[in-house]
Write a protein that holds these residues in place. Structure first.
Motif, PDB file in Angstrom:
ATOM      1  N   UNK A   1      41.562  47.765  17.742  1.00 33.42           N
ATOM      2  CA  UNK A   1      41.454  46.421  17.197  1.00 33.42           C
ATOM      3  C   UNK A   1      40.170  45.842  17.762  1.00 33.42           C
TER       4      UNK A   1
ATOM      5  N   UNK B   1      36.935  43.515  18.640  1.00 29.86           N
ATOM      6  CA  UNK B   1      36.537  42.136  18.915  1.00 29.86           C
ATOM      7  C   UNK B   1      35.602  41.715  17.786  1.00 29.86           C
ATOM      8  N   UNK B   2      35.825  40.526  17.199  1.00 28.98           N
ATOM      9  CA  UNK B   2      35.076  40.202  15.984  1.00 28.98           C
ATOM     10  C   UNK B   2      33.554  40.114  16.171  1.00 28.98           C
ATOM     11  N   UNK B   3      33.081  39.742  17.340  1.00 28.73           N
ATOM     12  CA  UNK B   3      31.634  39.616  17.527  1.00 28.73           C
ATOM     13  C   UNK B   3      31.020  40.951  17.922  1.00 28.73           C
ATOM     14  N   UNK B   4      31.432  41.512  19.028  1.00 28.34           N
ATOM     15  CA  UNK B   4      30.788  42.725  19.551  1.00 28.34           C
ATOM     16  C   UNK B   4      31.299  43.989  18.886  1.00 28.34           C
ATOM     17  N   UNK B   5      32.489  43.918  18.368  1.00 21.40           N
ATOM     18  CA  UNK B   5      33.196  45.069  17.780  1.00 21.40           C
ATOM     19  C   UNK B   5      33.518  46.137  18.819  1.00 21.40           C
TER      20      UNK B   5
ATOM     21  N   UNK C   1      38.207  35.420  22.688  1.00 20.78           N
ATOM     22  CA  UNK C   1      38.602  36.166  21.489  1.00 20.78           C
ATOM     23  C   UNK C   1      40.091  36.507  21.463  1.00 20.78           C
TER      24      UNK C   1
ATOM     25  N   UNK D   1      48.297  38.009  23.500  1.00 19.70           N
ATOM     26  CA  UNK D   1      47.913  38.613  22.222  1.00 19.70           C
ATOM     27  C   UNK D   1      47.507  40.075  22.438  1.00 19.70           C
TER      28      UNK D   1
ATOM     29  N   UNK E   1      47.742  39.211  12.631  1.00 22.29           N
ATOM     30  CA  UNK E   1      47.175  37.906  12.307  1.00 22.29           C
ATOM     31  C   UNK E   1      45.820  37.980  11.627  1.00 22.29           C
ATOM     32  N   UNK E   2      45.377  39.190  11.330  1.00 24.88           N
ATOM     33  CA  UNK E   2      44.056  39.351  10.712  1.00 24.88           C
ATOM     34  C   UNK E   2      44.015  38.757   9.302  1.00 24.88           C
TER      35      UNK E   2
ATOM     36  N   UNK F   1      34.973  33.309  11.438  1.00 30.86           N
ATOM     37  CA  UNK F   1      34.374  34.046  12.552  1.00 30.86           C
ATOM     38  C   UNK F   1      33.603  33.211  13.565  1.00 30.86           C
TER      39      UNK F   1
ATOM     40  N   UNK G   1      25.371  37.789  20.746  1.00 30.94           N
ATOM     41  CA  UNK G   1      26.147  38.435  19.678  1.00 30.94           C
ATOM     42  C   UNK G   1      27.345  39.214  20.215  1.00 30.94           C
TER      43      UNK G   1
ATOM     44  N   UNK H   1      29.426  35.693  19.953  1.00 31.02           N
ATOM     45  CA  UNK H   1      29.308  34.825  18.790  1.00 31.02           C
ATOM     46  C   UNK H   1      29.398  35.720  17.557  1.00 31.02           C
ATOM     47  N   UNK H   2      30.449  35.540  16.788  1.00 29.99           N
ATOM     48  CA  UNK H   2      30.718  36.470  15.688  1.00 29.99           C
ATOM     49  C   UNK H   2      30.016  36.025  14.413  1.00 29.99           C
TER      50      UNK H   2
ATOM     51  N   UNK I   1      29.543  39.761   8.790  1.00 28.66           N
ATOM     52  CA  UNK I   1      28.843  40.979   8.377  1.00 28.66           C
ATOM     53  C   UNK I   1      29.357  41.379   7.001  1.00 28.66           C
TER      54      UNK I   1
ATOM     55  N   UNK J   1      31.048  43.704   5.871  1.00 25.78           N
ATOM     56  CA  UNK J   1      32.445  44.123   5.692  1.00 25.78           C
ATOM     57  C   UNK J   1      33.441  42.992   5.944  1.00 25.78           C
ATOM     58  N   UNK J   2      32.970  41.815   6.329  1.00 23.76           N
ATOM     59  CA  UNK J   2      33.848  40.653   6.417  1.00 23.76           C
ATOM     60  C   UNK J   2      33.939  39.921   5.075  1.00 23.76           C
TER      61      UNK J   2
ATOM     62  N   UNK K   1      41.990  36.230  14.109  1.00 25.08           N
ATOM     63  CA  UNK K   1      43.309  36.862  14.175  1.00 25.08           C
ATOM     64  C   UNK K   1      44.117  36.276  15.329  1.00 25.08           C
TER      65      UNK K   1
END
Ligand SMILES: Cc1cc2nc3c(=O)[nH]c(=O)nc-3n(C[C@H](O)[C@H](O)[C@H](O)COP(=O)(O)OP(=O)(O)OC[C@H]3O[C@@H](n4cnc5c(N)ncnc54)[C@H](O)[C@@H]3O)c2cc1C
Lengths: 263, 794
Positions: A176, A178-182, A241, A246, B655-656, B694, B711, B714-715, B718, B720-721, B778
Motif C-alpha cells: 500500500x 504512500x501517496x506522495x513518495x510511493x 499520511x 490505520x 478507504x482508497x 492528494x 515530494x 507532498x502528493x 500523477x 495514474x491518479x 485513504x
C-alpha cells in the motif's frame, strides 16, 4: 552537493581497499538514495566509490533451490527476469512496484538493503523469504541483518555482494503505497517456505519485522480466506499520511492480498 | 478564402518543438558574461528575533564576493515589497500592511524567510558560504493556523498588527440575508476547510540581476507571468529606479499557476545587489526552497449556511471565512479571499440575498496568494458542497435542487447580489449535456455493480461559474486595485509581409504563440507561419499587465484584435491611395483590399511593402509604416461556466478513492484552438483532483515547520491518479468582447474539487457521513468509515 572524489574500482577487493584508505568514503550503487541525500547536503562523503564497474556484483542465478541476485542488479532487471518470474514471481512484483522506471533502471537490490529505509520494499522480501545477505566478508541471515531505522548488521566498509533467496513453495507481495513518495505505508511479503510460513512487514514500523501472529494463523491454512488476527498498532509509525491504527489495519489487508496473489 | 490555421483550428503548438526537444530558454539557461551566483541564507525558524549576523567565516571562503543583509538594504533605503490591492475592513479602516523587507531586518516570520544573500563565483561556493554565515536567533512562539492565530493570546506575527488581523471585511447585504434566514423553511449548514496547496510549477523560480554602468540601466531576467508588473512594483516601490532604467525579461517560463505573478524578494535582491557589488548575479531556487518560498494557495476555513423555502428554493447564503495570508502580504494576497471570492458566491444560482464576512489573518507561514482559480475555487467549493448537502437534507435529487435554482438563460444579463453582472451562459443546458454524457440515469446500476465488488460508488456534480478576463480597470479600481487591468498589444508588419505581434500577455505553458497567431491570421489574412508572437520583455513590448485570471485571450487577445483593426484601417488608406480611390470604397476580407468600384485588389502584404517603400505617398495625409498599438480595457469580466460530473469508487477495506469517470462540460464562449483548450481543461482538472484527493500543505502546529516540504510528503497528482477525461464544450459567446471569448485557464481547477468531493460524500452518505475534508486520502476516508461503523454499532 559538496565536492567529493570519485573512484570506479573493477573488483570488490579494490573497492574495499579504496574505502579503507579514505576518510569518509561511501559506496555508490544506483545512487537513488545516496545522491538525493547528498544534494540536500544531509550526506557529504569525501570519496564516492562507484560499485557499478564491478562485474561480480551483477546478475541473476538459479541453482540448488536458490535464486541468487548480485547486489548490483537493478530493480528493473529483477522485475523483468524470466528466471525469477518462474521461481519467485512475488520478487518480480515487488521490484516492479519500486519507484518509477528511472528509479528501477538505476536502483539496486544491494543499495536498497544497505540503506534499509524503513519504508522500502526489498527488506520485506529478504526477511519474508528468509534470504541470506552475502557480503565480501561473511553471510548474514535475514533475521540478523535488519537492525531498525536505516541500520543493518553491515560493518564499516563491508560490501553486499549478493542476496540468496531460497525458493519458497509460494509467496506473494502486496504494497500500500504512500501517496506522495510511493514508498510503503505497508508492504507485506507472505511466504510458505520449507521451514514454515514467514510474513514480513515493511513500512509500518521503524524497520521491517515479522508478523508472528499472522504467520501462526497462516500456518494452519495458507489461504486468503484464513482468519487473520488484528495487528496491534503499538510501536507502529504515525505520520501525516497514515496513523498507527490505520497502518495496523492495512497490515491485515495487505497480508490477505499477499496470500491471495501468492504464486 | 479563409486561411487554414485560423480561429477554430486545432493547430499544433509551435512552441512545443523547442520545449520538448530541450531547446527552450528558461531563466536558468541564460548565462551572462562574468556571471556570479547567489544563495540565500534562510530562516530555519517560523518566528525568531535576529540577534546578530556574522559573515566573517563566509567572507573568507574561496570565491566569496559579498554577504548582504537586511541592514545593507535599509542603509540603501530599499523599500518593502508592496501589496497591489487595498482592502478595507467593514469599519472602513484600511487593511494592515506590515513591512515586508526583501531581506529580514531584526525578525524572521516564516521558515524560509530571507536573512542574508551570499554572492560567490560558483553556485556551490555560494551555498557553502551561506552555510557558514552565523545567524544568532532568539526563537519565538509561532502562530501557525489562521483560526488559532485570531484567538486572544496567540503569538503576534507582527507586533504592530493586533490579533494578527489583516482585515475584517464584508460583502453583500447583511440585513437582507438575515431576513431571508428568518423566513427559511430549512437551513443547511456546513463547515469546510479549503486545504492549503503548494503550487509546484515544474520550473523553480530563478532570477539574474545585471547592471550596466555605462547606461545606468538594470536588467532582471526572472521567472514571472508579468514582467511589466514586476518592473513597476520593483522599480517604483522597492528599488526606486525609474522604469526607463529597468528592463525585466521573462523568457520561457515553466509553469506559474499564479505563483509567478508576484513580485518576490529574490528579484529585488539580485537586481539591487548587481549594482551594489558590480556583479551579474544568478540565483536559481532549488525544489526544497521553492516549497518554502513560492506563495502558497487557498487555506480557508469557512462556515456556511444556506436558507431555503420548503421547495428547496434558495433564499439566502451566509458565509464566514478565515483566510490565512501567511507571514506577509504577497502582491495580490488581499484580493483573493475577498473580491475574487465573495463576488462569486452566487454561483449559477438566483439566490437573492448573500452575505460574506472574511477575516484575513497573518500566520508564521509562507505568504498565501493567488493559485490557479484564486478565490473562485474556494467559492465554488463552498457553494457546490452545501448545495448537495442541502439536496440530501431536503430529499431532493442533486440535479433537481439545481434546476429549481439555476439562473435561466433568458435572465441574462443577470445582476447577482454580490455585484457581478453575468453577461451570458446557459447553465441548464450545460447540466443537461453533462448528465446525458455521464449517463446520470444509469448511475444506480453502476452503483450496484460496484457494490458487488465490495466498493462504494458515488456521483457528484459541480456547476461552476468564474469571473475571468480580469478585469475592467474601473471596477478593479473601485474595489481597491492599485493597478489598471487592461492589456496592451502591438502589431507590426515588416516590409516583406511578415508580422510580429508584441503582447503584454505572457505565455508560460498556455500556448499563446500558437493561439494568438491564429487570431492574427484570421483577422489580417496573413498565413499563420508568417506571424511571430513576442512576449516577456519590457524593452520590446509596449506595456503589459500579464497573464493570470484566465485573461490572456479575453483581454490580451482582444487587445491584439484591436491593434489588427488599426492596421486594417491604416492599410485601407494606403490601398485607397495606390488603387486611386478613397478609403470608404475599399473592402478588406481575408487579407485582400478591394476597390468596390473597379474590383482592383491588393494584398495586405503588398500594402505593407508600399507602407515601407512609400515612394509616392502624399506627405501630409499618409504616414509611412504599418505598425499599430492598442490598449484594451474590457467592459466586464468574462464568465466561463460549466457542469462537471464525477463518479468515484471507494474500497471499503483501505478507504482508497479512485475516480471512475469524469465528465466536463464547459462554456468558454468562442474557442480559438480546441486542442489547446482541451489541454488547459485536462491540466486544470488534474490540479482540482489533486486538491481533492492528494495535495495537502501541512505545517507543524507548534514549530511552524513545513512537514510536507518535499515530494516525499507532498502528493502531486500523477497520470495514474486521473481517469481518462471526457470533455466537451458548449459555446455561448461572451457578449462584450469582439472575439466572444471567455477564457479557459482556471475552470478545471475551480470546478473539479467540488465534483470529486460531492461524489465521495455521495458514496459515503448511506453510512451517515455528510462531510469529509480535502484531501480525501485513504487514511481520511478509512477513519470516516471507522467512526461511521462504530456509530452504527453503538
Ligand atoms: C523517486 C524515488 C522513488 C523511490 N521509490 C522507492 C520505492 O517505492 N520503494 C523502495 O524500496 N525504494 C524506492 N526508492 C529507493 C530506490 O529503490 C533506491 O535505489 C535504493 O533504496 C538504493 O539503491 P541504490 O542502488 O540507488 O543505492 P545508492 O543510493 O547508491 O546507495 C544507498 C546506500 O547503500 C550503500 N550501498 C550501495 N550498494 C552497496 C553495497 N553493495 N554494499 C554496501 N553498501 C552499499 C551506499 O553506500 C549508500 O549508503 C526510490 C528512490 C527514488 C529516488
Amino acid at each position: 552537493m559538496r565536492e567529493f572524489s570519485y573512484h570506479r574500482p573493477k573488483s570488490v577487493a579494490d573497492a574495499a581497499k579504496a574505502f579503507g584508505s579514505k576518510p569518509e568514503a561511501r559506496y555508490l550503487a544506483g545512487g537513488h538514495s545516496l545522491l538525493p541525500a547528498m544534494k540536500q547536503r544531509l550526506n557529504a562523503p569525501s570519496d564516492l566509490i562507484d560499485l557499478s564497474g564491478i562485474k561480480d556484483l551483477k546478475g541473476i542465478k538459479v541453482s540448488g533451490g536458490d535464486v541468487v541476485i548480485g547486489a548490483g542488479t537493478t530493480h528493473a532487471e529483477v522485475a523483468h527476469s524470466a528466471e525469477i518470474k518462474k521461481e519467485i514471481p512475488a520478487l518480480c512484483v515487488l521490484a516492479d512496484g519500486i519507484g518509477d522506471p528511472q528509479v528501477r533502471n538505476r536502483g539496486t537490490i544491494g543499495g536498497s538493503l544497505a540503506n534499509n529505509d524503513p519504508a522500502s520494499d526489498y527488506p520485506a522480501a529478504v526477511l519474508g523469504l528468509g534470504a541470506t545477505v552475502v557480503t565480501d566478508k561473511r553471510e548474514i541471515a535475514a533475521d540478523k541483518f535488519f537492525k531498525g531505522l536505516f541500520e543493518t548488521a553491515l560493518e564499516e566498509g563491508e560490501i553486499i555482494t549478493a542476496v540468496r533467496f531460497p525458493i519458497p513453495e509460494k509467496a506473494g507481495y502486496a504494497k500500500f503505497a504512500q501517496p506522495a513518495s510511493r514508498f510503503c505505508i505497508v508492504g507485506v511479503m507472505a511466504a510458505k517456505t520449507k521451514s514454515g510460513v514467514r510474513v514480513a512487514v515493511t513500512g509500518a514500523g521503524p524497520g521491517v519485522f515479522r508478523a508472528s501472529d499472522i504467520e501462526k494463523a497462516l500456518s494452519s491454512s495458507f489461504s486468503a480466506s484464513a482468519q487473520l488476527p488484528a495487528a496491534s498498532a503499538k510501536g507502529l509509525n504515525s505520520d501525516i499520511h497514515a496513523g498507527a491504527d490505520y497502518r495496523a489495519h492495512l497490515i491485515g489487508v495487505m497480508a490477505k492480498r499477499a496470500v491471495a496473489s501468492a504464486g | 478564402m479563409a486561411l487554414p490555421n485560423g480561429i477554430g483550428a486545432s493547430v499544433r503548438r509551435v512552441e512545443d518543438n523547442r520545449f520538448i526537444t530541450g531547446r527552450g530558454t528558461y531563466t536558468d539557461d541564460i548565462n551572462r558574461p562574468g556571471q556570479t551566483y547567489g544563495w540565500f541564507v534562510r530562516s530555519p525558524h517560523a518566528a525568531a528575533k535576529i540577534k546578530s549576523i556574522n559573515a566573517k567565516k563566509a567572507l573568507a571562503m574561496p570565491g566569496v564576493i559579498a554577504v548582504l543583509t537586511g541592514a545593507d538594504m535599509v542603509e540603501d533605503k530599499i523599500g518593502g515589497l508592496p501589496c497591489g490591492w487595498l482592502v478595507k475592513s467593514k469599519d472602513g479602516t484600511p487593511m494592515k500592511e506590515p513591512g515586508h523587507p526583501p531581506l529580514a531586518v531584526d525578525r524572521v516570520r516564516h521558515v524560509g524567510d530571507q536573512v542574508a544573500f551570499v554572492i560567490a563565483a560558483t553556485r556551490e561556493g555560494a551555498r557553502d558560504a551561506a552555510d557558514a554565515v552565523e545567524v544568532n536567533y532568539e526563537p519565538l512562539k509561532a502562530a501557525v493556523d489562521a483560526t488559532a492565530a485570531l484567538k486572544p493570546g496567540a503569538p503576534l506575527v507582527h507586533d504592530d498588527v493586533p490579533g494578527n488581523l489583516c482585515y475584517d471585511w464584508e460583502w453583500g447585504d447583511k440585513a437582507k440575508t438575515d431576513e431571508a434566514f428568518k423566513n427559511a423553511a430549512h437551513v443547511t449548514k456546513l463547515k469546510v476547510v479549503n486545504n492549503r496547496l503548494v503550487p509546484n510549477a515544474i520550473e523553480p523560480r530563478a532570477a539574474i540581476g545585471e547592471y550596466d554602468r555605462a547606461s545606468d540601466r538594470y536588467t532582471l531576467y526572472t521567472t514571472t507571468q508579468n514582467p511589466h508588473v514586476i518592473r513597476l512594483l520593483m522599480g517604483a516601490f522597492v528599488l526606486h529606479v525609474p522604469e526607463s532604467k529597468l528592463r525585466v525579461v521573462a523568457p520561457d517560463v515553466g509553469g506559474g499557476f499564479g505563483s509567478k505573478i508576484f513580485h518576490y524578494a529574490e528579484e529585488a535582491v539580485v537586481t539591487w545587489a548587481a549594482k551594489k557589488t558590480g556583479q551579474t548575479i544568478k540565483w536559481t531556487c532549488d525544489r526544497s526552497e521553492s516549497f518554502l518560498t513560492d506563495a502558497h494557495g487557498r487555506d480557508h476555513a469557512t462556515e456556511a449556511e444556506l436558507a431555503m423555502d420548503k421547495n428547496g428554493k434558495f433564499l439566502g447564503l451566509r458565509v464566514h471565512t478565515v483566510a490565512s495570508m501567511g507571514a506577509y502580504l504577497s502582491t495580490f494576497a488581499s484580493s483573493v479571499p475577498t473580491y475574487l471570492y465573495a463576488t462569486l458566491l452566487a454561483g449559477q444560482y438566483s439566490t437573492p440575498a448573500i452575505y460574506a464576512n472574511v477575516k484575513a489573518v497573518f500566520t508564521n507561514t509562507v505568504p498565501v496568494d493567488a493559485y490557479r482559480g484564486a478565490g473562485r475555487p474556494e467559492a465554488c467549493y463552498i457553494l457546490e458542497r452545501i448545495v448537495e448537502n442541502a439536496a440530501r437534507e431536503m430529499k431532493l435529487d442533486k440535479t433537481e435542487i439545481r434546476r429549481r435554482n439555476l439562473i435561466p438563460a433568458a435572465a441574462m444579463p443577470y445582476m447577482t447580489p454580490v455585484a457581478l453582472q453575468y453577461d451570458s451562459g446557459n447553465f441548464a443546458h450545460n447540466l443537461d449535456v453533462g448528465l446525458k454524457a455521464a449517463d446520470y440515469a444509469g448511475f444506480g446500476k453502476r452503483k450496484e455493480a460496484s457494490a458487488k465488488q465490495g466498493k462504494l460508488r458515488g456521483i457528484g456534480l459541480s456547476t461552476y461559474i468564474e469571473a475571468c478576463g480580469i478585469a475592467p480597470s474601473a471596477v478593479a479600481g473601485a474595489l481597491g486595485a492599485r493597478a489598471g487591468l487592461y492589456e496592451a498589444a502591438e502589431v507590426r508588419f515588416h516590409p516583406t509581409g511578415t508580422v510580429t505581434v508584441f503582447t503584454g500577455s505572457h505565455s508560460h505553458g498556455q500556448g499563446h504563440e500558437t493561439s494568438f497567431a491564429q487570431v492574427v491570421s484570421t483577422k489580417l489574412g496573413v498565413p499563420f507561419e508568417n506571424i511571430e508572437i513576442v512576449h516577456g520583455d519590457t524593452d520590446r513590448i509596449p506595456f503589459g499587465m500579464g497573464t493570470y485570471g484566465s485573461r490572456s485571450i479575453a483581454v490580451g487577445g482582444v487587445a491584439i484584435v484591436e491593434a489588427c483593426e488599426k492596421i486594417i484601417k491604416k492599410g485601407r488608406k494606403i490601398a485607397a491611395h495606390v488603387l486611386q480611390t478613397t478609403a470608404d470604397k475599399v473592402d478588406f476580407e481575408d487579407g485582400v483590399y478591394k476597390d468596390k468600384a473597379s474590383n482592383k485588389t491588393m494584398t495586405i502584404a503588398e500594402v505593407a511593402f508600399t507602407a515601407y517603400v512609400p515612394h509616392n505617398f502624399p506627405h501630409d495625409t499618409l504616414e509611412p509604416g504599418l505598425d499599430e498599438q492598442a490598449f484594451y480595457d474590457p467592459k466586464n469580466f468574462t464568465y466561463p461556466n460549466g457542469c462537471y460530473v464525477c463518479e468515484v469508487e471507494i474500497a471499503q477495506d483501505t478507504g482508497e478513492v479512485s475516480i471512475a469517470s469524469f465528465y466536463a462540460v464547459d462554456d468558454f464562449g468562442k474557442i480559438i484552438n480546441p486542442m489547446i483548450v482541451e489541454g488547459q481543461v485536462h491540466g486544470g482538472l488534474g490540479q482540482g483532483i489533486g486538491q481533492a484527493l492528494l495535495e495537502n500543505c501541512v505545517y507543524d502546529q507548534q514549530s511552524g515547520q513545513l512537514i510536507s516540504g518535499s515530494y516525499m510528503d507532498y502528493a502531486m497528482p500523477r497520470a495514474d491518479n486521473l481517469p481518462s477525461f471526457n470533455v466537451s464544450t458548449t459555446e455561448v459567446p461572451c457578449t462584450h468582447n469582439v472575439l466572444g471569448v471567455k477564457g479557459c485557464g482556471e475552470a478545471g481547477a475551480i470546478g473539479a474539487p467540488a465534483a470529486v468531493m460531492n461524489a465521495v460524500v455521495d458514496a459515503l452518505a448511506p453510512l451517515g457521513i455528510t462531510h469529509l475534508e480535502m484531501p480525501a486520502t485513504s487514511q481520511n476516508v478509512w477513519s470516516a468509515l471507522q467512526s461511521a461503523n462504530k456509530k452504527a454499532a453503538d
